[in-house]
Motif scaffolding. Structure first.
Motif, PDB file in Angstrom:
ATOM      1  N   SER A  29      -8.501  -1.380  12.103  1.00  0.00           N
ATOM      2  CA  SER A  29      -7.461  -0.386  11.868  1.00  0.00           C
ATOM      3  C   SER A  29      -6.693  -0.664  10.579  1.00  0.00           C
ATOM      4  CB  SER A  29      -6.541  -0.402  13.099  1.00  0.00           C
ATOM      5  OG  SER A  29      -5.246  -0.057  12.785  1.00  0.00           O
ATOM      6  N   ALA A  30      -6.297   0.441   9.952  1.00  0.00           N
ATOM      7  CA  ALA A  30      -5.415   0.366   8.787  1.00  0.00           C
ATOM      8  C   ALA A  30      -4.151   1.135   9.180  1.00  0.00           C
ATOM      9  CB  ALA A  30      -6.089   1.025   7.588  1.00  0.00           C
ATOM     10  N   GLN A  31      -3.029   0.503   9.016  1.00  0.00           N
ATOM     11  CA  GLN A  31      -1.785   1.162   9.427  1.00  0.00           C
ATOM     12  C   GLN A  31      -0.822   1.206   8.248  1.00  0.00           C
ATOM     13  OE1 GLN A  31      -0.426  -0.798  13.011  1.00  0.00           O
ATOM     14  NE2 GLN A  31      -2.286  -0.249  14.127  1.00  0.00           N
ATOM     15  N   GLY A  32      -0.587   2.421   7.770  1.00  0.00           N
ATOM     16  CA  GLY A  32       0.361   2.613   6.656  1.00  0.00           C
ATOM     17  C   GLY A  32      -0.060   1.895   5.392  1.00  0.00           C
ATOM     18  N   ILE A  33      -1.379   1.905   5.118  1.00  0.00           N
ATOM     19  CA  ILE A  33      -1.868   1.115   3.972  1.00  0.00           C
ATOM     20  C   ILE A  33      -1.532   1.775   2.630  1.00  0.00           C
ATOM     21  CG2 ILE A  33      -3.963   0.324   2.763  1.00  0.00           C
ATOM     22  CD1 ILE A  33      -3.231  -1.360   5.164  1.00  0.00           C
ATOM     23  N   VAL A  34      -0.947   0.946   1.771  1.00  0.00           N
ATOM     24  CA  VAL A  34      -0.727   1.326   0.365  1.00  0.00           C
ATOM     25  C   VAL A  34      -1.418   0.257  -0.471  1.00  0.00           C
ATOM     26  CG1 VAL A  34       1.006   1.550  -1.468  1.00  0.00           C
ATOM     27  CG2 VAL A  34       1.502   2.417   0.839  1.00  0.00           C
ATOM     28  N   LYS A  35      -2.174   0.682  -1.498  1.00  0.00           N
ATOM     29  CA  LYS A  35      -2.722  -0.290  -2.444  1.00  0.00           C
ATOM     30  C   LYS A  35      -2.401   0.178  -3.855  1.00  0.00           C
ATOM     31  CE  LYS A  35      -4.858  -3.801  -4.117  1.00  0.00           C
ATOM     32  NZ  LYS A  35      -4.349  -5.164  -3.916  1.00  0.00           N
ATOM     33  N   ASP A  36      -1.576  -0.610  -4.538  1.00  0.00           N
ATOM     34  CA  ASP A  36      -1.219  -0.303  -5.922  1.00  0.00           C
ATOM     35  C   ASP A  36      -1.868  -1.323  -6.853  1.00  0.00           C
ATOM     36  OD1 ASP A  36       0.436   1.816  -5.213  1.00  0.00           O
ATOM     37  OD2 ASP A  36       2.220   0.539  -5.047  1.00  0.00           O
ATOM     38  N   ILE A  44      -1.308   2.240 -10.645  1.00  0.00           N
ATOM     39  CA  ILE A  44      -2.302   3.132 -10.036  1.00  0.00           C
ATOM     40  C   ILE A  44      -2.200   2.978  -8.520  1.00  0.00           C
ATOM     41  CG2 ILE A  44      -4.777   3.571  -9.707  1.00  0.00           C
ATOM     42  CD1 ILE A  44      -5.217   2.780 -12.533  1.00  0.00           C
ATOM     43  N   ARG A  45      -1.969   4.084  -7.843  1.00  0.00           N
ATOM     44  CA  ARG A  45      -1.940   4.030  -6.369  1.00  0.00           C
ATOM     45  C   ARG A  45      -3.333   4.388  -5.863  1.00  0.00           C
ATOM     46  NH1 ARG A  45       3.230   4.972  -2.909  1.00  0.00           N
ATOM     47  NH2 ARG A  45       3.419   2.918  -3.836  1.00  0.00           N
ATOM     48  N   ALA A  46      -4.115   3.372  -5.497  1.00  0.00           N
ATOM     49  CA  ALA A  46      -5.495   3.601  -5.045  1.00  0.00           C
ATOM     50  C   ALA A  46      -5.541   4.075  -3.601  1.00  0.00           C
ATOM     51  CB  ALA A  46      -6.313   2.319  -5.197  1.00  0.00           C
ATOM     52  N   ILE A  47      -4.634   3.540  -2.758  1.00  0.00           N
ATOM     53  CA  ILE A  47      -4.532   3.961  -1.358  1.00  0.00           C
ATOM     54  C   ILE A  47      -3.083   4.347  -1.100  1.00  0.00           C
ATOM     55  CG2 ILE A  47      -4.841   3.284   1.060  1.00  0.00           C
ATOM     56  CD1 ILE A  47      -7.461   3.083  -0.322  1.00  0.00           C
ATOM     57  N   ASP A  48      -2.929   5.529  -0.482  1.00  0.00           N
ATOM     58  CA  ASP A  48      -1.591   6.110  -0.391  1.00  0.00           C
ATOM     59  C   ASP A  48      -1.189   6.368   1.071  1.00  0.00           C
ATOM     60  OD1 ASP A  48       0.754   7.364  -0.922  1.00  0.00           O
ATOM     61  OD2 ASP A  48      -0.122   9.121  -1.921  1.00  0.00           O
ATOM     62  N   SER A  72     -11.622   0.520  -2.562  1.00  0.00           N
ATOM     63  CA  SER A  72     -10.349  -0.177  -2.298  1.00  0.00           C
ATOM     64  C   SER A  72     -10.113  -0.288  -0.799  1.00  0.00           C
ATOM     65  CB  SER A  72      -9.175   0.580  -2.945  1.00  0.00           C
ATOM     66  OG  SER A  72      -9.416   0.746  -4.313  1.00  0.00           O
ATOM     67  N   LEU A  73     -10.396   0.791  -0.068  1.00  0.00           N
ATOM     68  CA  LEU A  73     -10.191   0.766   1.383  1.00  0.00           C
ATOM     69  C   LEU A  73     -11.152  -0.229   2.050  1.00  0.00           C
ATOM     70  CD1 LEU A  73      -8.873   1.838   3.958  1.00  0.00           C
ATOM     71  CD2 LEU A  73     -10.558   3.690   3.984  1.00  0.00           C
ATOM     72  N   LEU A  74     -12.434  -0.208   1.657  1.00  0.00           N
ATOM     73  CA  LEU A  74     -13.404  -1.128   2.266  1.00  0.00           C
ATOM     74  C   LEU A  74     -13.007  -2.581   2.011  1.00  0.00           C
ATOM     75  CD1 LEU A  74     -16.860   0.564   1.509  1.00  0.00           C
ATOM     76  CD2 LEU A  74     -15.558   0.619   3.626  1.00  0.00           C
ATOM     77  N   HIS A  75     -12.548  -2.858   0.789  1.00  0.00           N
ATOM     78  CA  HIS A  75     -12.144  -4.238   0.478  1.00  0.00           C
ATOM     79  C   HIS A  75     -10.966  -4.679   1.342  1.00  0.00           C
ATOM     80  CE1 HIS A  75     -14.176  -4.693  -3.739  1.00  0.00           C
ATOM     81  NE2 HIS A  75     -15.009  -4.361  -2.780  1.00  0.00           N
ATOM     82  N   ILE A  76     -10.062  -3.755   1.599  1.00  0.00           N
ATOM     83  CA  ILE A  76      -8.893  -4.094   2.417  1.00  0.00           C
ATOM     84  C   ILE A  76      -9.301  -4.277   3.881  1.00  0.00           C
ATOM     85  CG2 ILE A  76      -6.725  -3.137   3.329  1.00  0.00           C
ATOM     86  CD1 ILE A  76      -6.243  -2.079   0.428  1.00  0.00           C
ATOM     87  N   LEU A  77     -10.151  -3.362   4.392  1.00  0.00           N
ATOM     88  CA  LEU A  77     -10.582  -3.477   5.795  1.00  0.00           C
ATOM     89  C   LEU A  77     -11.401  -4.745   6.015  1.00  0.00           C
ATOM     90  CD1 LEU A  77     -11.702   0.195   6.643  1.00  0.00           C
ATOM     91  CD2 LEU A  77      -9.574  -0.951   7.316  1.00  0.00           C
ATOM     92  N   LEU A  80     -11.179  -8.589   1.891  1.00  0.00           N
ATOM     93  CA  LEU A  80     -11.458  -9.106   0.542  1.00  0.00           C
ATOM     94  C   LEU A  80     -10.255  -8.920  -0.372  1.00  0.00           C
ATOM     95  CD1 LEU A  80     -15.049  -7.751  -0.161  1.00  0.00           C
ATOM     96  CD2 LEU A  80     -14.376 -10.134   0.160  1.00  0.00           C
ATOM     97  N   ASP A  81      -9.405  -8.003   0.000  1.00  0.00           N
ATOM     98  CA  ASP A  81      -8.239  -7.703  -0.819  1.00  0.00           C
ATOM     99  C   ASP A  81      -7.050  -7.444   0.105  1.00  0.00           C
ATOM    100  OD1 ASP A  81      -6.852  -7.308  -3.113  1.00  0.00           O
ATOM    101  OD2 ASP A  81      -7.866  -5.442  -3.700  1.00  0.00           O
ATOM    102  N   LYS A  82      -5.857  -7.751  -0.372  1.00  0.00           N
ATOM    103  CA  LYS A  82      -4.646  -7.546   0.442  1.00  0.00           C
ATOM    104  C   LYS A  82      -4.029  -6.202   0.091  1.00  0.00           C
ATOM    105  CE  LYS A  82      -3.762 -11.785   2.284  1.00  0.00           C
ATOM    106  NZ  LYS A  82      -3.516 -12.050   3.692  1.00  0.00           N
ATOM    107  N   PRO A  83      -3.526  -5.484   1.083  1.00  0.00           N
ATOM    108  CA  PRO A  83      -2.814  -4.250   0.743  1.00  0.00           C
ATOM    109  C   PRO A  83      -1.440  -4.563   0.145  1.00  0.00           C
ATOM    110  CG  PRO A  83      -2.704  -4.642   3.107  1.00  0.00           C
ATOM    111  CD  PRO A  83      -3.552  -5.741   2.524  1.00  0.00           C
ATOM    112  N   THR A  84      -0.931  -3.628  -0.640  1.00  0.00           N
ATOM    113  CA  THR A  84       0.435  -3.781  -1.163  1.00  0.00           C
ATOM    114  C   THR A  84       1.428  -3.620  -0.017  1.00  0.00           C
ATOM    115  OG1 THR A  84      -0.371  -2.739  -3.178  1.00  0.00           O
ATOM    116  CG2 THR A  84       2.026  -2.888  -2.932  1.00  0.00           C
TER     117      THR A  84
END
Ligand code: ATP
Length: 278
Positions: A29-36, A44-48, A72-77, A80-84
């Motif tokens: 699950s992704a909850q309220g994900i933002v990736k800047d 750049i806001r990749a995930i909003d 960006s979403l796959l890396h966060i799920l 591999l990457d942290k959400p902002t």
């Protein structure tokens, strides 16, 4: 990455098994994900502010134009990457607060990652590439070899065990990368455009492999534009501008037990046709 001791795993697994409310958490699950991405002059806001829940055994295909935010979403799920901002659950566990070292350990047994460009280690043979994640877990050499041989058979490349990546075609390299992703039998497979660089025959074979993983009950999340991959998906998400703009359920979630799978299906059909082409 340092070689992990068996204890590293058992400590982490025991820790999470002992959290009673863990199984109340969503599977992925992704909850309220933002990736800047902060580029200095601008952001750049990749995930909003994205929310997403994926059930266990679900096969989810993500589509969307270039720059929509799929990678960006796959890396966060996949950790591999942290959400902002926001929270991410992987295999019921909130991975957002994990330190990098714990997360790397957790990733090794909880998620198989497949990339567009295979990312094989060029100095290792096909078999050694598949053995690598198991060796990180401290599994004995004999067991790693046995499991790698089984996987090579599953992907129809037993004969190429000793070959280096440069001696393999693009499709064969991707099949090795998929076998490597399965080495530790993770419940979740995350793949980013796994057939993007492949010809039709190889893409079809990869499609058959993912279909088999779906039947085995793996949870599959992939970004793709390839009909051969998303035609079997339970659900298709479309992304635009860092958001999910449509979420369509196509099939009921259904999977058969691995033991009941007819193991002949791949070798008898698609694999045979690939061999014939070669
Ligand atoms: N490391 C980065 N630094 C700066 N901006 C980035 C970075 N990674 C991605 N972006 C930006 O974030 C946005 C989303 O990119 P992302 O790669 O997630 O999209 P995508 O849907 O996977 O695209 P594609 O289909 O082309 O791979 C794009 O505007 C991209 O330029």
């Amino acid at each position: 990455m340092k070689k992990l001791r068996e204890n590293d795993f058992s400590e982490i697994i025991t820790h999470y098994r002992n959290i009673p409310e863990m199984h109340m958490n969503p599977f992925v699950s992704a909850q309220g994900i933002v990736k800047d991405f902060d580029l200095g002059d601008y952001l750049i806001r990749a995930i909003d502010h994205l929310d997403l829940e994926i059930a266990e055994h679900e096969y989810v295909a993500i589509i969307g134009a270039s720059g929509a935010g799929k990678t960006s979403l796959l890396h966060i799920l996949g950790g591999l990457d942290k959400p902002t901002d926001g929270k991410v659950y992987l295999s019921h566990i909130d991975i957002t607060p994990m330190e990098e070292e714990t997360l790397a350990t957790f990733r090794i047994f909880s998620v198989g990652l497949v990339f567009q460009n295979y990312n094989l280690i060029s100095s290792l043979t096909a078999q050694e590439n598949i053995m690598f994640p198991m060796q990180l877990c401290g599994i004995s050499h004999e067991e790693c070899e046995k499991r790698a041989s089984e996987l090579l058979k599953q992907i129809g490349l037993e004969e190429r065990a000793e070959h280096l990546p440069f001696q393999l075609s693009a499709g064969e390299q991707q099949r090795i990368a998929i076998a490597r992703a399965l080495a530790n039998d993770p419940p979740v497979i995350i793949a980013d455009e796994p057939t993007a660089n492949l010809d039709k025959k190889n893409a079809e074979f990869i499609g058959t492999l993912f279909e088999q993983f779906r039947k085995e009950g793996k949870t599959i999340i992939l970004a793709t534009h390839d009909e051969k991959l998303f035609k079997h998906a339970h659900r298709i998400l479309e992304m635009d501008d860092g958001k999910i703009i449509s979420d369509k359920r196509i099939h009921e979630i259904d999977f058969v037990d691995n033991d009941k799978l007819e193991s002949s299906s791949i070798e008898d059909s698609d694999e045979q046709s690939i061999q014939n082409e070669e």
